[in-house]
Structures are given as C-alpha cells and as structure tokens.
Design an enzyme around this catalytic site. Structure first.
Site, mmCIF file in Angstrom:
data_model
loop_
_atom_site.group_PDB
_atom_site.id
_atom_site.type_symbol
_atom_site.label_atom_id
_atom_site.label_comp_id
_atom_site.label_asym_id
_atom_site.label_seq_id
_atom_site.Cartn_x
_atom_site.Cartn_y
_atom_site.Cartn_z
ATOM 1 N N LYS A 173 0.813 -1.224 0.000
ATOM 2 C CA LYS A 173 0.000 0.000 0.000
ATOM 3 C C LYS A 173 0.842 1.268 0.000
ATOM 4 O O LYS A 173 2.024 1.255 0.325
ATOM 5 C CB LYS A 173 -0.984 -0.034 1.174
ATOM 6 C CG LYS A 173 -2.188 -0.924 0.847
ATOM 7 C CD LYS A 173 -3.255 -0.894 1.901
ATOM 8 C CE LYS A 173 -4.427 -1.787 1.466
ATOM 9 N NZ LYS A 173 -5.425 -1.952 2.532
ATOM 10 N N ARG A 204 -3.771 -10.009 4.986
ATOM 11 C CA ARG A 204 -4.262 -10.008 3.595
ATOM 12 C C ARG A 204 -3.122 -9.528 2.706
ATOM 13 O O ARG A 204 -2.697 -8.381 2.834
ATOM 14 C CB ARG A 204 -5.479 -9.090 3.484
ATOM 15 C CG ARG A 204 -6.055 -8.986 2.064
ATOM 16 C CD ARG A 204 -7.215 -8.005 2.017
ATOM 17 N NE ARG A 204 -7.777 -7.908 0.680
ATOM 18 C CZ ARG A 204 -7.308 -7.093 -0.266
ATOM 19 N NH1 ARG A 204 -6.290 -6.286 -0.025
ATOM 20 N NH2 ARG A 204 -7.880 -7.077 -1.459
HETATM 21 C C1 8Y4 Z 1 -1.209 -1.970 -4.253
HETATM 22 C C2 8Y4 Z 1 -2.140 -2.953 -4.387
HETATM 23 C C3 8Y4 Z 1 -1.505 -0.889 -3.494
HETATM 24 C C4 8Y4 Z 1 -3.358 -2.872 -3.730
HETATM 25 C C5 8Y4 Z 1 -2.712 -0.778 -2.866
HETATM 26 C C6 8Y4 Z 1 -3.649 -1.788 -2.962
HETATM 27 C C7 8Y4 Z 1 -8.148 -4.179 2.336
HETATM 28 C C8 8Y4 Z 1 -9.203 -4.979 1.920
HETATM 29 C C9 8Y4 Z 1 -8.424 -3.849 0.221
HETATM 30 C C10 8Y4 Z 1 -7.785 -4.197 3.714
HETATM 31 C C11 8Y4 Z 1 -9.539 -5.807 4.036
HETATM 32 C C12 8Y4 Z 1 -5.634 -2.574 -1.739
HETATM 33 C C13 8Y4 Z 1 -10.380 -5.393 -0.255
HETATM 34 C C14 8Y4 Z 1 -6.960 -2.060 -1.323
HETATM 35 N N1 8Y4 Z 1 -7.664 -3.488 1.260
HETATM 36 N N2 8Y4 Z 1 -9.889 -5.794 2.740
HETATM 37 N N3 8Y4 Z 1 -9.372 -4.765 0.577
HETATM 38 N N4 8Y4 Z 1 -8.511 -5.031 4.517
HETATM 39 N N5 8Y4 Z 1 -10.192 -6.582 4.903
HETATM 40 N N6 8Y4 Z 1 -4.858 -1.623 -2.327
HETATM 41 O O1 8Y4 Z 1 -6.896 -3.504 4.187
HETATM 42 O O2 8Y4 Z 1 -5.300 -3.703 -1.566
HETATM 43 S S1 8Y4 Z 1 -8.292 -3.252 -1.408
#
Ligand code: 8Y4
Length: 294
Positions: A237, A271
């Site tokens: 992130k 996750r």
């Molecule tokens: C690179 C790749 C940079 C992905 C950012 C991202 C969470 C979640 C997401 C979390 C839970 C993400 C669906 C955002 N984040 N579910 N989901 N907790 N429970 N961004 O932190 O991965 S999506």
C-alpha cells in the site's frame, strides 16, 4: 501447561473465529489471506475469459504457496476508482468463484454489495470481507447471519471516491475503536455473533500515512479492547511508498515488515499479494514467539 496459561499475555487470549462449518482457534497459525482480483485493469490484454483463467491459476498457485483463505474481489476500491454495477461485479467474480470453491481453501468474497455477498455465499464462499462495513446496510449482515458465515468488519472513513481527501481525526485509534464497538452491537442485533466477526482497521481507507502507522502500532490495544481476531491489510500500500519512496513493485520488504509486526503484536489474519514470502515470514516469527513463551 498451567504455567503457559498463566504466562499467556492478553494478546494471546484464546479466541475462536467461525466461518460456516469452519472454526479457527487462536493462538494458532496466522492465517494468510491471498488477494485475488478480477478487475478491469487486468481485462486490458486478452479479455475477460483469459483474465478469469489467469485468476483460477493464481488461486491454485496461492494455495500451493500456503494461503489459508483466498480473497476474491471484482470491484476496485482504490482511491477514486469508478463504481461497478452489481451485474458486472457478478459477471467478474462468479465464474471464478465456482471454479475455485472446491480447491480446498475457504473463499472470502471482497464486496460491498449485499446481493453479491449473498450469491457468493450460496455458491460456497465462507467469509464476507466487507470494506464497506461503515454503511448502514442491514442486508449485508442478514446474508452473513443466514449462512453463519465469517465476517470481516473493516473501518473506512467516507467512501472510496472521497476517503483520501484530507482525512482528519481527533484521535484515530479511539475513533476506530468506537466504530468496532458500535458495529459489533449492530452485528449482534442482526444475528451475526462476535465469534463470526474479525476486525480490520482498514489501512489506507480514509487515512494519512501517519494514521496508518498509528493504527498498526495500536494493534495490541484493539485486541485487548475487543477480543476479536484482527486482519491487517498493508500489502504494497501507498503508505509504504510514502515512507520508503518506493513504487508499488518495490514494496515487498516493507510489506513483510508489516506482516512480522502483525504476527508479533497478536493480529491473526494478514491479507497479502505475496503469499509464499508472507508464510515464510509468519512461520519464523511464530517460532520465535514459541521459544519466548517456553
Ligand atoms: C497496491 C495494491 C496498493 C493494492 C494498494 C492496494 C483491504 C481490503 C483492500 C484491507 C480488508 C488494496 C479489499 C486495497 N484493502 N480488505 N481490501 N482489509 N479486509 N490496495 O486492508 O489492496 S483493497
């Protein structure tokens, strides 16, 4: 055994998490939740069918790498991302879900839509990963209650369109804690028991980089206060990019540091994108924690 129980710190309390016919008991192995996205960024080359085939192969690979749960999502919730219709989200996730539900790892459905959650549960998903747990939407909780499913209650301030526009808190830890408390009451009233619920501070969802670090530093507080398993989603992130000045493809080491911290501080579920590296890091921290308790 007695000495062990006496010495068990408050962050090592015995708790159970139930998702349909499955019960996880903690303290135990940290659960690694592998991210499986079926979103349009990936429809660009090859189209929908190729994307879905690739997702199925990736699910198999993550299970071989040690994933305990596959988190399947068809809606991008990145900041400023466009909304997706219910029909489109179902077209993206259902064919993949039907092919991976028999592979042996429980599936969590990453959705904010009650109808998508319901269809996924009917097709055998075990957990609803609800990043929209801040909505006032009883329908989602009713679906979870009917199936006795697991539920991940994630904190988000605002919605994906607006959440990163100058997020402010008086006390971010206190505010997220109040949110968990209030949601647990509403969940119980809707028939979703605490033993079905895991909590997640929602890294990056309406938070500055500093807020994210404050929340991760307070994992211990949330465990003691709410006595539920915590999910940490920090993988790749942008708060890591902010700290390290690293683009998304260079955030593995930072992501693993978060995994180690999460395991050490008693969080129970991580996750992640990088399943094998995460499993290795978690197993090493767990071995060290076992030695320290002897
Ligand atoms: C690179 C790749 C940079 C992905 C950012 C991202 C969470 C979640 C997401 C979390 C839970 C993400 C669906 C955002 N984040 N579910 N989901 N907790 N429970 N961004 O932190 O991965 S999506």
């Amino acid at each position: 055994m007695r000495a062990f129980a006496d010495e068990m710190s408050e962050t090592q309390q015995r708790i159970k998490w139930r998702a349909r016919d499955r019960v996880w008991e903690f303290p135990g192995k940290t659960l690694v939740m592998g991210i499986l996205n079926v979103t349009p960024d990936s429809f660009a080359d090859g189209g929908r069918y190729a994307t879905q085939e690739a997702a199925i192969r990736r699910a198999e690979e993550m299970i071989e790498e040690g994933a305990d749960i596959i988190d399947l999502g068809g809606e991008s919730t990145r900041p400023n991302s466009a909304p997706v219709s219910e029909e489109e989200e179902l077209r993206r996730v259902m064919p993949v879900l039907e092919r991976i539900v028999g592979l042996g790892a429980p599936i969590s459905i990453d959705t904010r839509k009650p109808a998508v959650a319901r269809r996924a549960l009917e097709a055998g998903a075990a957990i609803v990963n609800d990043v929209g747990a801040n909505r006032e939407d009883e329908a989602m909780w009713e679906a979870v209650a009917e199936h006795g499913a697991g539920y991940i209650c994630m904190h988000m301030k605002g919605d994906p369109q607006t959440m990163q526009k100058n997020p402010r808190y008086e006390d971010v830890v206190a505010e997220v804690s109040r949110f968990f408390e209030e949601r647990m009451e509403k969940l119980a009233a809707a028939g979703v028991g605490p033993e079905q619920t895991a909590l997640d501070v929602g890294v990056g969802f309406g938070k500055t980089p500093r807020h994210n670090f404050q929340l991760l530093a307070a994992q211990n507080h949330f465990i003691k206060r709410h006595n539920r398993p915590l999910v940490v989603g920090a993988s790749r992130k942008s708060f890591l990019g902010w700290l390290l000045n690293a683009p998304v493809e260079e955030r593995l080491a930072g992501s693993l540091a978060c995994v180690c911290w999460a395991v050490w501080s008693g969080s129970r579920i991580v996750r992640v994108h990088d399943v094998q590296a995460t499993c290795h890091a978690a197993r090493v921290i767990e071995a060290l924690m076992r030695e320290q308790r002897r």
